[in-house]
Write a protein that holds these residues in place. Structure first.
Motif, PDB file in Angstrom:
ATOM      1  N   ASP A 237       0.811  -1.221   0.000  1.00 34.36           N
ATOM      2  CA  ASP A 237       0.000   0.000   0.000  1.00 34.36           C
ATOM      3  C   ASP A 237       0.843   1.270   0.000  1.00 34.36           C
ATOM      4  OD1 ASP A 237      -2.393  -1.412   0.044  1.00 34.36           O
ATOM      5  OD2 ASP A 237      -2.404  -1.538   2.237  1.00 34.36           O
ATOM      6  N   VAL A 238       2.160   1.127  -0.094  1.00 34.19           N
ATOM      7  CA  VAL A 238       3.072   2.264  -0.007  1.00 34.19           C
ATOM      8  C   VAL A 238       3.390   2.790  -1.405  1.00 34.19           C
ATOM      9  CG1 VAL A 238       5.361   3.028   0.746  1.00 34.19           C
ATOM     10  CG2 VAL A 238       4.072   1.385   2.130  1.00 34.19           C
ATOM     11  N   LEU A 239       3.163   4.079  -1.618  1.00 33.65           N
ATOM     12  CA  LEU A 239       3.480   4.735  -2.883  1.00 33.65           C
ATOM     13  C   LEU A 239       4.993   4.800  -3.043  1.00 33.65           C
ATOM     14  CD1 LEU A 239       2.514   6.461  -5.352  1.00 33.65           C
ATOM     15  CD2 LEU A 239       2.636   8.441  -3.812  1.00 33.65           C
ATOM     16  N   VAL A 240       5.513   4.299  -4.177  1.00 38.12           N
ATOM     17  CA  VAL A 240       6.959   4.325  -4.402  1.00 38.12           C
ATOM     18  C   VAL A 240       7.368   5.129  -5.627  1.00 38.12           C
ATOM     19  CG1 VAL A 240       7.369   2.155  -3.185  1.00 38.12           C
ATOM     20  CG2 VAL A 240       7.014   2.118  -5.655  1.00 38.12           C
TER      21      VAL A 240
ATOM     22  N   ALA B  32      13.453   7.363  -1.023  1.00 45.54           N
ATOM     23  CA  ALA B  32      13.515   6.270  -0.040  1.00 45.54           C
ATOM     24  C   ALA B  32      13.350   4.889  -0.672  1.00 45.54           C
ATOM     25  CB  ALA B  32      12.447   6.469   1.033  1.00 45.54           C
ATOM     26  N   HIS B  33      12.918   4.838  -1.934  1.00 44.33           N
ATOM     27  CA  HIS B  33      12.627   3.557  -2.577  1.00 44.33           C
ATOM     28  C   HIS B  33      13.523   3.277  -3.784  1.00 44.33           C
ATOM     29  CE1 HIS B  33       9.167   3.215   0.021  1.00 44.33           C
ATOM     30  NE2 HIS B  33       8.860   4.459  -0.300  1.00 44.33           N
ATOM     31  N   ARG B  34      14.569   4.060  -3.953  1.00 49.68           N
ATOM     32  CA  ARG B  34      15.465   3.879  -5.093  1.00 49.68           C
ATOM     33  C   ARG B  34      16.407   2.709  -4.870  1.00 49.68           C
ATOM     34  NH1 ARG B  34      16.472  10.321  -6.155  1.00 49.68           N
ATOM     35  NH2 ARG B  34      14.377  10.676  -6.975  1.00 49.68           N
ATOM     36  N   ARG B  35      16.976   2.229  -5.976  1.00 47.63           N
ATOM     37  CA  ARG B  35      17.956   1.131  -5.998  1.00 47.63           C
ATOM     38  C   ARG B  35      17.350  -0.195  -5.527  1.00 47.63           C
ATOM     39  NH1 ARG B  35      20.826   5.618  -5.634  1.00 47.63           N
ATOM     40  NH2 ARG B  35      22.927   5.803  -6.455  1.00 47.63           N
ATOM     41  N   GLN B  36      16.062  -0.368  -5.820  1.00 46.70           N
ATOM     42  CA  GLN B  36      15.387  -1.617  -5.477  1.00 46.70           C
ATOM     43  C   GLN B  36      14.703  -2.240  -6.686  1.00 46.70           C
ATOM     44  OE1 GLN B  36      13.063  -1.344  -1.733  1.00 46.70           O
ATOM     45  NE2 GLN B  36      13.946   0.702  -1.530  1.00 46.70           N
TER      46      GLN B  36
END
Length: 146
Positions: A52-55, A79-83
């Motif tokens: 449910d987290v906007l990335v 906060a969601h980069r490099r994944q």
């Protein structure tokens, strides 16, 4: 990344989510909700969620009758980069642009977004132009897929 869900913008909640990501990554060219609605009418806008987290979000500007050039933009919150989320957004956008008949793919990145520039170059994009919009203080970088 099995919980990653990418979906076309549908409804006000998703328009707000797309707007949030865009404005967080491109604060020098923040868009109002009405401007996002207008873009959704002419471009393919998608949002990405991990659970449910906007990335992140993406934009595909389709080719025109004059040129078979499409613009594919993938944006991922810091906060969601490099994944792998940017790669997933980009792959979907690229596939959609090619389905629309694009022979040339371009992207645009805010010059101050070093992560975004590195990502675009890692995908095979090369810089074409840097420009400053009236009233802005940070340049945009146009890149083309080599």
């Amino acid at each position: 990344m099995t919980d990653l869900r990418i979906a076309p913008v549908d409804g006000d909640a998703m328009l707000h989510d797309w707007q949030h990501v865009h404005n967080a990554i491109i604060p020098t060219a923040a868009l109002s909700l009405d401007e996002v609605r207008e873009r959704a009418g002419r471009n393919r806008l998608e949002v990405a969620y991990l659970g449910d987290v906007l990335v992140g979000c993406s934009t595909v500007r389709p080719p025109t009758a004059e040129a078979s050039v499409a613009t594919v933009i993938a944006r991922v919150l810091p906060a969601h980069r490099r994944q792998g989320f940017g790669g997933a957004l980009y792959a979907r956008g690229l596939a959609h642009a090619r389905k629309l008949g694009a022979d040339v793919i371009e992207t645009v990145v805010l010059e101050s977004n070093a992560d975004g520039l590195r990502f675009a170059q890692a995908q095979g994009f090369v810089e074409v132009e840097r420009y400053l919009l009236p009233g802005d203080s940070v340049r945009f970088v146009d890149l083309r897929l080599a």
